[in-house]
Design an enzyme around this catalytic site. Structure first.
Site, short mmCIF file in Angstrom:
data_model
loop_
_atom_site.label_atom_id
_atom_site.label_comp_id
_atom_site.label_asym_id
_atom_site.label_seq_id
_atom_site.Cartn_x
_atom_site.Cartn_y
_atom_site.Cartn_z
N GLY A 130 0.72 -1.21 0.06
CA GLY A 130 0.12 0.00 0.11
C GLY A 130 0.83 1.09 0.09
CB SER A 131 2.44 3.19 -1.61
OG SER A 131 1.71 2.60 -2.78
NE ARG A 132 -0.29 11.25 -0.04
CZ ARG A 132 -0.13 12.12 0.84
NH1 ARG A 132 -0.54 11.77 2.04
NH2 ARG A 132 0.38 13.09 0.65
#
Length: 216
Positions: free
Chosen positions: A184-186
């Site tokens: 998960g990340s941005r």
């Protein structure tokens, strides 16, 4: 389904490890093998989907269009100060990539890579306001010939490995892969003030499919 190269080694070791576990269960407690085999299969498929890499060509290559660099949900749209490269206000659009999204990052525009820098850091949850400046991250600036676009890959609480394939001086093509963030990340995009946006807060976007902005 195509598997991204970043996941192939991990998946191979995982498959071998799960196979060994199933073999040991078969040897020690064969009655439990169906349960363990099913659980192993579900776990393997769950990890497998993190590394899927669907083939996507941009519908229309255009200098004035900015495509989403990642799959996910738009969580930030605001005018914000960018302290690392521009040192001025820009229009920030942030896309949160959940564990179920495709984790490939793609060039939103074509142009010349002017800046690329990796920053070690913390692993705050990706939607935390300070994650942009305190988390592990990589910053890239692409010069389109008319303006500069800044992209920032930000690690989250689970994503602790950012891969970026670009180099300063490299000419990149809109829609091609530029990086990968595990789990998960941005991804933050900093655009010129006054840029016409075509997305809203909470909107789900897809890399190489969703136009997020039109440049003037």
């Amino acid at each position: 389904m195509r598997i991204h190269p970043e996941g192939r080694r991990m998946l191979a070791f995982l498959f071998i490890g799960l196979a060994v576990i199933c073999a040991l269960v078969y040897w020690k407690a064969p009655a439990q093998l169906p349960v363990v085999a099913i659980a192993s299969g579900i776990f393997f498929v769950t990890i497998l989907q993190f590394f899927r890499n669907p083939t996507r060509m941009v519908p229309e290559e255009a200098d004035h269009l900015v495509y989403a660099p990642a799959d996910g949900k738009v969580v930030v749209i605001e005018e914000a100060y960018e302290p690392e490269y521009f040192k001025a206000n820009r229009l920030q659009v942030s896309i949160f990539m959940s564990p179920v999204n495709v984790h490939v990052n793609r060039n939103p525009v074509s142009g010349l890579v002017k800046y690329n820098k990796y920053h070690p850091g913390k692993y705050l949850v990706a939607w935390h306001p300070k994650s942009s400046t305190e988390n592990e991250r990589t910053t890239v600036v692409i010069d389109t010939g008319e303006t500069e676009i800044l992209l920032r890959q930000i690690a989250g609480a689970l994503a602790k490995r950012i891969k970026n394939y670009l180099e300063v001086g490299q000419q990149v093509v809109q829609g091609e892969d530029f990086g990968f963030i595990k789990f998960g990340s941005r991804v933050d995009i900093f655009l010129p003030l006054g840029t016409q946006l075509r997305v809203d807060i909470g909107q789900k976007v897809k890399g190489n499919r969703t136009v997020i902005a039109e440049l003037e």
